[in-house]
Design a protein around this motif. Structure first.
Motif, PDB file in Angstrom:
ATOM      1  N   GLU A 357      52.381  37.186  29.798  1.00 25.23           N
ATOM      2  CA  GLU A 357      51.794  37.034  31.139  1.00 25.23           C
ATOM      3  C   GLU A 357      50.619  36.058  31.108  1.00 25.23           C
ATOM      4  N   LEU A 358      49.789  36.176  30.096  1.00 24.52           N
ATOM      5  CA  LEU A 358      48.650  35.272  29.983  1.00 24.52           C
ATOM      6  C   LEU A 358      49.116  33.835  29.754  1.00 24.52           C
ATOM      7  N   LEU A 359      50.117  33.649  28.915  1.00 18.88           N
ATOM      8  CA  LEU A 359      50.613  32.301  28.629  1.00 18.88           C
ATOM      9  C   LEU A 359      51.239  31.647  29.860  1.00 18.88           C
ATOM     10  N   ILE A 363      47.556  36.944  35.830  1.00 21.53           N
ATOM     11  CA  ILE A 363      46.487  37.863  35.469  1.00 21.53           C
ATOM     12  C   ILE A 363      47.118  39.215  35.160  1.00 21.53           C
ATOM     13  N   PRO A 364      46.904  39.771  33.971  1.00 24.74           N
ATOM     14  CA  PRO A 364      47.497  41.076  33.644  1.00 24.74           C
ATOM     15  C   PRO A 364      47.063  42.148  34.641  1.00 24.74           C
ATOM     16  N   GLN A 365      47.952  43.111  34.881  1.00 27.13           N
ATOM     17  CA  GLN A 365      47.676  44.147  35.871  1.00 27.13           C
ATOM     18  C   GLN A 365      46.873  45.317  35.314  1.00 27.13           C
ATOM     19  N   SER A 366      46.940  45.544  34.023  1.00 23.45           N
ATOM     20  CA  SER A 366      46.228  46.697  33.467  1.00 23.45           C
ATOM     21  C   SER A 366      44.724  46.445  33.469  1.00 23.45           C
ATOM     22  N   VAL A 367      43.969  47.506  33.696  1.00 27.82           N
ATOM     23  CA  VAL A 367      42.504  47.407  33.721  1.00 27.82           C
ATOM     24  C   VAL A 367      41.985  46.932  32.373  1.00 27.82           C
ATOM     25  N   THR A 368      42.553  47.460  31.309  1.00 28.24           N
ATOM     26  CA  THR A 368      42.091  47.088  29.966  1.00 28.24           C
ATOM     27  C   THR A 368      42.247  45.590  29.728  1.00 28.24           C
ATOM     28  N   ALA A 369      43.424  45.064  30.069  1.00 26.64           N
ATOM     29  CA  ALA A 369      43.669  43.641  29.837  1.00 26.64           C
ATOM     30  C   ALA A 369      42.761  42.780  30.707  1.00 26.64           C
TER      31      ALA A 369
END
Length: 395
Positions: A357-359, A363-369
């Motif tokens: 997703e980053l590549l 923007i990642p959906q998880s809060v941590t990411a």
């Protein structure tokens, strides 16, 4: 203090500055005379019944000639009555002006005041000039477009073009939401209170998400075709189009991101390229696999657009994509190459989806990411993008 009459107004003479002539019959009704002898009727009074604590309001009724003295006095009497009842005529005028705004007026305000990307602006302009004009809404007050109007028009358009219907009425929803938030009374309450697009809450067309990509068993043939086609490209335009397609497949980027890429945003020494203002507004520095770096080094020019053509840059490598589709055995679009990159990364290379997703600059959906991973300077994902490129080239 004279009574304002036609004969009095006809004889009045200008002074060096604006002069006010107040009527003896109706307190608060007057005539403004400019040095150029422009004559306008005015009304002045206090809003409410708190005496001097009430705010004073002065309004222009209109020019002499458009209004007779008697017509202007009657209009002034109505304004003064509203003021005594606590109605601020300025707010009423503002409310009336907002209610008269046409769909075109509101769309123009939206385009001017919202920080939209060129592609989004074009989509709005096309919707207003296309389907909304065909419905007869362009010059219609936005407040007069009802839920019934929206429901009927949407259902008719959905029959012909469900995807375009969803897009157009999604744009209408955004325009009305803008009006609801932008045009407000003094107390902050919206002047336009309802979004008629709410009528579509159970009527939106169900559109199956696109899942096209290069079939696994055709990926090797597709890459070999691209390499061979690059070698025999008969002109610079075709060569640039083929290089653009290869870049899309090796990086997973969007067509517009690659097509509009300029050399000042490429660093071949360190192996990265930069998107300062992508679709998601997240500036990003993306790693380049060695195959993409070799492709870029082979480009003849190092000025302006990386994939330059006759009039700027390649916009749509249609012919080359048509040939590629024949090799793949299915119709391919530039975005299908982006899906291919993602599929290879997850399914073939077993790379974590958040890194893919980053590549691809999601923007990642998880809060941590979102909060604990670096989402802009992605050079640390060089091993992953290299792994994906190697899998594509070696398929």
């Amino acid at each position: 203090m004279p009574k304002l009459t036609k004969s009095y107004v006809d004889k009045v003479q200008p002074k060096a500055a604006d002069a006010l002539h107040w009527d003896s019959e109706l307190k608060g009704f007057g005539l403004r005379v400019t040095p150029a002898r422009k004559l306008s009727f005015i009304v002045q009074g206090r809003v409410g019944t708190a005496g001097r604590a009430s705010p004073t309001v002065r309004l222009t009724i209109g020019p002499y000639g458009v209004f007779t003295v008697d017509q202007a006095r009657d209009a002034a009497r109505e304004r003064l009555r509203d003021m005594r009842m606590g109605i601020d005529p300025r707010a009423a005028a503002s409310r009336s002006a907002a209610q008269r705004k046409t769909l075109q007026d509101v769309a123009d305000d939206y385009l001017e005041q919202r920080p939209l990307k060129p592609r989004s602006k074009r989509a709005i302009e096309q919707a207003v000039a296309g389907p909304f004009k065909a419905f007869g809404w362009t010059d219609k007050p936005l407040a007069n477009i009802s839920r019934a109007n929206v429901s009927e028009a949407f259902m008719e358009m959905r029959e012909r073009a469900p995807v375009h219907a969803n897009t157009a009425f999604g744009i209408l929803r955004a325009i009305v939401n803008f009006a609801i938030n932008e045009y407000v009374d003094k107390d902050g309450s919206p002047i336009i209170k309802d979004n008629p697009v709410k009528a579509l809450y159970r009527k939106w067309a169900h559109v199956t998400p696109r899942t096209g990509r290069v079939p696994d068993d055709k990926l090797g043939a597709v890459w070999k075709h691209l390499e061979a086609a690059r070698q025999r490209a008969h002109n610079g335009h075709t060569g640039a189009a083929l290089d653009l397609i290869c870049f899309l497949l090796l990086t997973g980027c969007r067509l517009s991101e690659a097509a509009e890429l300029t050399w000042d945003r490429v660093n071949l020494e360190e192996g990265w390229w930069h998107l300062p203002d992508p679709k998601n507004r997240n500036p990003v520095w993306l790693p380049l696999p060695t195959q993409a770096m070799e492709l870029l080094r082979s480009r003849a020019t190092r000025q302006g657009y990386v994939f330059g053509s006759y009039n700027g840059h390649i916009k749509d490598p249609r012919d080359s994509m048509k040939n590629l589709s024949a090799v793949a055995g299915c119709k391919l679009t530039p975005h299908d190459l982006r899906r291919t990159f993602t599929h290879v990364g997850v399914a073939s290379c077993s790379i974590e989806i958040v890194k893919v997703e980053l590549l691809t600059n999601h923007i990642p959906q998880s809060v941590t990411a979102r909060h604990y991973m670096e989402t802009s300077k992605l050079q640390y994902l060089k091993p992953q993008v290299q792994q994906i490129a190697d899998a594509i080239v070696g398929a």
